[in-house]
Motif scaffolding. Structure first.
Motif, PDB file in Angstrom:
ATOM      1  N   ALA A 144      -0.206   8.695   2.402  1.00  0.00           N
ATOM      2  CA  ALA A 144       0.577   7.706   2.643  1.00  0.00           C
ATOM      3  C   ALA A 144       0.626   7.143   4.130  1.00  0.00           C
ATOM      4  N   LEU A 145       0.965   7.974   4.978  1.00  0.00           N
ATOM      5  CA  LEU A 145       1.381   7.573   6.269  1.00  0.00           C
ATOM      6  C   LEU A 145       0.075   7.037   7.132  1.00  0.00           C
ATOM      7  N   PRO A 146      -1.124   7.869   6.920  1.00  0.00           N
ATOM      8  CA  PRO A 146      -2.264   7.396   7.552  1.00  0.00           C
ATOM      9  C   PRO A 146      -2.624   6.026   6.890  1.00  0.00           C
ATOM     10  N   GLN A 147      -2.526   5.629   5.722  1.00  0.00           N
ATOM     11  CA  GLN A 147      -2.942   4.473   5.172  1.00  0.00           C
ATOM     12  C   GLN A 147      -2.164   3.303   5.514  1.00  0.00           C
ATOM     13  N   ALA A 149       8.509  12.608  -3.915  1.00  0.00           N
ATOM     14  CA  ALA A 149       7.278  12.459  -2.994  1.00  0.00           C
ATOM     15  C   ALA A 149       6.601  13.847  -2.901  1.00  0.00           C
ATOM     16  N   GLN A 150       5.468  14.072  -2.806  1.00  0.00           N
ATOM     17  CA  GLN A 150       4.909  15.456  -2.184  1.00  0.00           C
ATOM     18  C   GLN A 150       4.422  15.121  -0.977  1.00  0.00           C
ATOM     19  N   LEU A 151       5.027  16.100  -0.041  1.00  0.00           N
ATOM     20  CA  LEU A 151       4.702  16.113   1.231  1.00  0.00           C
ATOM     21  C   LEU A 151       3.526  15.907   1.836  1.00  0.00           C
ATOM     22  N   GLY A 152       2.379  16.514   1.248  1.00  0.00           N
ATOM     23  CA  GLY A 152       1.176  16.499   1.657  1.00  0.00           C
ATOM     24  C   GLY A 152       0.466  15.254   1.363  1.00  0.00           C
ATOM     25  N   LEU A 153       0.987  14.531   0.423  1.00  0.00           N
ATOM     26  CA  LEU A 153       0.478  13.178  -0.161  1.00  0.00           C
ATOM     27  C   LEU A 153       1.323  11.944   0.999  1.00  0.00           C
ATOM     28  N   LEU A 154       2.339  12.442   1.250  1.00  0.00           N
ATOM     29  CA  LEU A 154       3.115  11.451   2.476  1.00  0.00           C
ATOM     30  C   LEU A 154       2.398  11.602   3.811  1.00  0.00           C
ATOM     31  N   LEU A 155       2.359  13.018   4.117  1.00  0.00           N
ATOM     32  CA  LEU A 155       1.634  13.018   5.479  1.00  0.00           C
ATOM     33  C   LEU A 155       0.323  12.730   5.775  1.00  0.00           C
ATOM     34  N   ASN A 156      -0.440  13.298   4.683  1.00  0.00           N
ATOM     35  CA  ASN A 156      -2.066  13.190   4.660  1.00  0.00           C
ATOM     36  C   ASN A 156      -2.581  12.016   4.120  1.00  0.00           C
ATOM     37  N   THR A 164       0.825  -1.099   0.110  1.00  0.00           N
ATOM     38  CA  THR A 164       0.064   0.152  -0.047  1.00  0.00           C
ATOM     39  C   THR A 164       0.845   1.139   0.078  1.00  0.00           C
ATOM     40  N   LEU A 165       1.985   1.168   0.831  1.00  0.00           N
ATOM     41  CA  LEU A 165       2.997   2.288   0.812  1.00  0.00           C
ATOM     42  C   LEU A 165       3.584   2.701  -0.335  1.00  0.00           C
ATOM     43  N   LYS A 166       4.022   1.557  -1.083  1.00  0.00           N
ATOM     44  CA  LYS A 166       4.615   1.595  -2.206  1.00  0.00           C
ATOM     45  C   LYS A 166       3.362   2.188  -3.450  1.00  0.00           C
ATOM     46  N   GLU A 167       2.352   1.683  -3.244  1.00  0.00           N
ATOM     47  CA  GLU A 167       1.446   2.287  -4.439  1.00  0.00           C
ATOM     48  C   GLU A 167       1.170   3.838  -4.107  1.00  0.00           C
ATOM     49  N   ASN A 168       0.951   4.130  -3.016  1.00  0.00           N
ATOM     50  CA  ASN A 168       0.879   5.578  -2.715  1.00  0.00           C
ATOM     51  C   ASN A 168       2.070   6.521  -3.066  1.00  0.00           C
ATOM     52  N   LEU A 169       3.494   5.955  -2.827  1.00  0.00           N
ATOM     53  CA  LEU A 169       4.446   6.911  -3.056  1.00  0.00           C
ATOM     54  C   LEU A 169       5.085   6.688  -4.377  1.00  0.00           C
TER      55      LEU A 169
END
Length: 184
Positions: A168-171, A159-166, A71-76
């Motif tokens: 990718a990390l929560p998922q 990586a977009q920081l917003g995508l990472l923090l809001n 899931t993390l790989k897909e998001n990032l």
């Protein structure tokens, strides 16, 4: 004044350790490229794709942990360079992608020493995550999760920081918690 000096020394030490871990990770990647001509297999005969099992898999749903990594790989996407979910006790990786055992050990010590320093200073311990901005456009993200720590090396240029923090990390945290809950 002594408190600020102690915090400065702690931050300086953490930066040095993070730099050391990155160098070790880069060396590990070079060794892995040399050995990539050999196919490695999991116990069930499938290629391991950098996912592996250890003795810790007993009582853990490693398949779901690997799904959390996916899931993390897909998001990032290509921004995720490496990641490991490892035990906070023995600092051994349970699941990962481009795994780096040296980084698990070093960053586990960083989390433990940082929390100890924060407690001794009368501060709260680390919250949901700890982010290190490294040289060469890289970031290390550490997520302390009770008996486990999830560490990742991210290409900050991709990586977009917003995508990472809001996102990718929560998922990733939700997927991890699902894996832990299903093992009980």
């Amino acid at each position: 004044m002594d408190f600020y000096l102690a915090v400065f020394i702690l931050v300086l030490a953490m930066s040095l350790v993070a730099g050391f871990a990155y160098v070790k990770w880069r060396d590990f990647q070079e060794e892995k490229k040399k050995a990539s001509s050999k196919e490695t297999a999991c116990e069930d005969g499938e290629l391991n794709d950098n996912k592996f099992k250890t003795n810790m898999e007993e009582g853990m749903n490693v398949q779901k942990l690997n799904k959390a990594v996916d899931t993390l790989k897909e998001n990032l996407g290509g921004a995720l360079l490496a990641t490991d979910i490892f035990s906070a006790n023995d600092l051994q990786s349970v699941a990962g992608f481009n795994s780096n055992p040296a980084a698990c050990a070093v960053f586990g010590q960083i989390i433990n020493s940082t929390n100890k320093a924060l407690k001794q200073s009368g501060f709260p311990v680390l919250g949901r995550f700890c982010l290190f901005d490294l040289a060469e456009g890289k970031m290390v993200v550490l997520i302390p999760m009770g008996n486990y720590i999830w560490g990742m090396l991210v290409d900050a240029k991709q990586a977009q920081l917003g995508l990472l923090l809001n996102v990718a990390l929560p998922q990733a945290i939700d997927a991890f918690e699902d894996a832990i809950a299903s093992s009980k």
